[in-house]
Design a protein around this motif. Structure first.
Motif, short mmCIF file in Angstrom:
data_model
loop_
_atom_site.label_atom_id
_atom_site.label_comp_id
_atom_site.label_asym_id
_atom_site.label_seq_id
_atom_site.Cartn_x
_atom_site.Cartn_y
_atom_site.Cartn_z
N TRP A 49 0.88 -1.16 0.00
CA TRP A 49 0.00 0.00 0.00
C TRP A 49 0.91 1.20 0.00
N CYS A 50 0.56 2.22 -0.76
CA CYS A 50 1.39 3.42 -0.80
C CYS A 50 0.81 4.48 0.13
N PRO A 51 1.63 5.04 1.02
CA PRO A 51 1.13 6.09 1.90
C PRO A 51 0.76 7.37 1.14
N ARG A 52 1.18 7.47 -0.10
CA ARG A 52 0.80 8.60 -0.96
C ARG A 52 0.03 8.05 -2.16
N TRP A 53 -1.00 7.27 -1.86
CA TRP A 53 -1.78 6.60 -2.90
C TRP A 53 -2.32 7.57 -3.93
N TRP A 54 -2.60 8.81 -3.53
CA TRP A 54 -3.16 9.82 -4.43
C TRP A 54 -2.18 10.24 -5.53
N GLU A 55 -0.94 9.77 -5.47
CA GLU A 55 0.03 10.04 -6.52
C GLU A 55 0.05 8.93 -7.58
N HIS A 56 -0.85 7.98 -7.47
CA HIS A 56 -0.99 6.89 -8.43
C HIS A 56 -2.34 7.05 -9.12
N ALA A 57 -2.33 7.43 -10.39
CA ALA A 57 -3.59 7.67 -11.12
C ALA A 57 -4.50 6.44 -11.10
N GLU A 58 -3.93 5.25 -11.23
CA GLU A 58 -4.75 4.04 -11.20
C GLU A 58 -5.45 3.89 -9.85
N ALA A 59 -4.74 4.18 -8.78
CA ALA A 59 -5.34 4.08 -7.44
C ALA A 59 -6.46 5.09 -7.29
N ILE A 60 -6.25 6.31 -7.76
CA ILE A 60 -7.31 7.32 -7.69
C ILE A 60 -8.54 6.82 -8.44
N ALA A 61 -8.35 6.33 -9.65
CA ALA A 61 -9.47 5.86 -10.46
C ALA A 61 -10.20 4.71 -9.79
N GLN A 62 -9.47 3.73 -9.31
CA GLN A 62 -10.12 2.57 -8.70
C GLN A 62 -10.78 2.91 -7.38
N LEU A 63 -10.12 3.70 -6.56
CA LEU A 63 -10.71 4.06 -5.27
C LEU A 63 -11.92 4.96 -5.43
N HIS A 64 -11.89 5.85 -6.40
CA HIS A 64 -13.05 6.70 -6.64
C HIS A 64 -14.24 5.87 -7.10
N ALA A 65 -13.99 4.92 -8.01
CA ALA A 65 -15.06 4.03 -8.45
C ALA A 65 -15.60 3.22 -7.28
N LEU A 66 -14.73 2.77 -6.39
CA LEU A 66 -15.15 2.02 -5.21
C LEU A 66 -16.01 2.89 -4.30
N TRP A 67 -15.62 4.15 -4.15
CA TRP A 67 -16.38 5.08 -3.31
C TRP A 67 -17.76 5.37 -3.92
N LEU A 68 -17.82 5.56 -5.23
CA LEU A 68 -19.12 5.78 -5.87
C LEU A 68 -20.04 4.58 -5.67
N ALA A 69 -19.49 3.37 -5.82
CA ALA A 69 -20.29 2.16 -5.60
C ALA A 69 -20.73 2.07 -4.14
N TRP A 70 -19.86 2.43 -3.22
CA TRP A 70 -20.19 2.42 -1.79
C TRP A 70 -21.35 3.37 -1.51
N GLN A 71 -21.29 4.57 -2.09
CA GLN A 71 -22.36 5.54 -1.87
C GLN A 71 -23.70 4.99 -2.37
N GLU A 72 -23.67 4.36 -3.53
CA GLU A 72 -24.91 3.85 -4.11
C GLU A 72 -25.44 2.64 -3.34
N LEU A 73 -24.57 1.72 -2.99
CA LEU A 73 -25.03 0.45 -2.42
C LEU A 73 -25.21 0.46 -0.91
N THR A 74 -24.67 1.46 -0.22
CA THR A 74 -24.85 1.51 1.23
C THR A 74 -25.78 2.65 1.63
N GLY A 75 -26.25 3.41 0.66
CA GLY A 75 -27.17 4.50 0.94
C GLY A 75 -28.61 4.01 1.11
N PRO A 76 -29.54 4.94 1.28
CA PRO A 76 -30.93 4.56 1.54
C PRO A 76 -31.58 3.74 0.44
N ASN A 77 -31.12 3.86 -0.79
CA ASN A 77 -31.70 3.11 -1.89
C ASN A 77 -30.91 1.84 -2.22
N GLY A 78 -29.94 1.49 -1.41
CA GLY A 78 -29.09 0.33 -1.67
C GLY A 78 -29.75 -1.00 -1.37
#
Length: 130
Positions: A53-82
């Motif tokens: 794991w990189c302590p500066r993960w935000w300096e890896h474009a792939e990590a940003i892309a994958q983590l952002h997609a994970l966060w969007l899915a989290w918002q959708e699936l753990t929210g009130p309409n999930g």
């Protein structure tokens, strides 16, 4: 952690790699808060050479892309309409594969350690013939 359990303090935005300027800054601030405040405290297993794991993960474009997609899915699936199975689906379909890809020894954090970041060299791409 409770602020993430009910709703996010940040608006759901388009994919972070498609944003620019202030919109991208706001999306990244939300992502950093979510990764630091929920993802890593709950799911951040020990860092080893087999599970980097990189302590500066935000300096890896792939990590940003994958983590952002994970966060969007989290918002959708753990929210009130999930729905009642939304969190289970998020764990199975999104969290596990994303963390496995990010923490793979040959993944985006290869060469990074708990104490340091190592920038990656982008593969060369030849010019497409016109």
């Amino acid at each position: 952690m409770s602020e993430f359990a009910t709703e996010t303090a940040y608006p759901v935005a388009p994919f972070v790699l498609c944003l620019e300027g202030e919109e991208q800054r706001v999306a990244m601030a939300g992502l950093v808060d979510w990764v630091s405040g929920l993802l890593l405290p709950v799911y951040g297993r020990e860092v080893t050479s087999r599970s980097p794991w990189c302590p500066r993960w935000w300096e890896h474009a792939e990590a940003i892309a994958q983590l952002h997609a994970l966060w969007l899915a989290w918002q959708e699936l753990t929210g009130p309409n999930g729905g009642l199975t939304g969190p289970a689906m998020w764990h199975r379909d999104y969290l596990a594969p994303t963390m496995q890809t990010l923490r793979d020894p040959d993944g985006p954090f290869a060469g990074c350690r708990a104490g340091g970041h190592r920038p990656k060299t982008t593969p060369a791409v030849e010019q497409f013939p016109a």
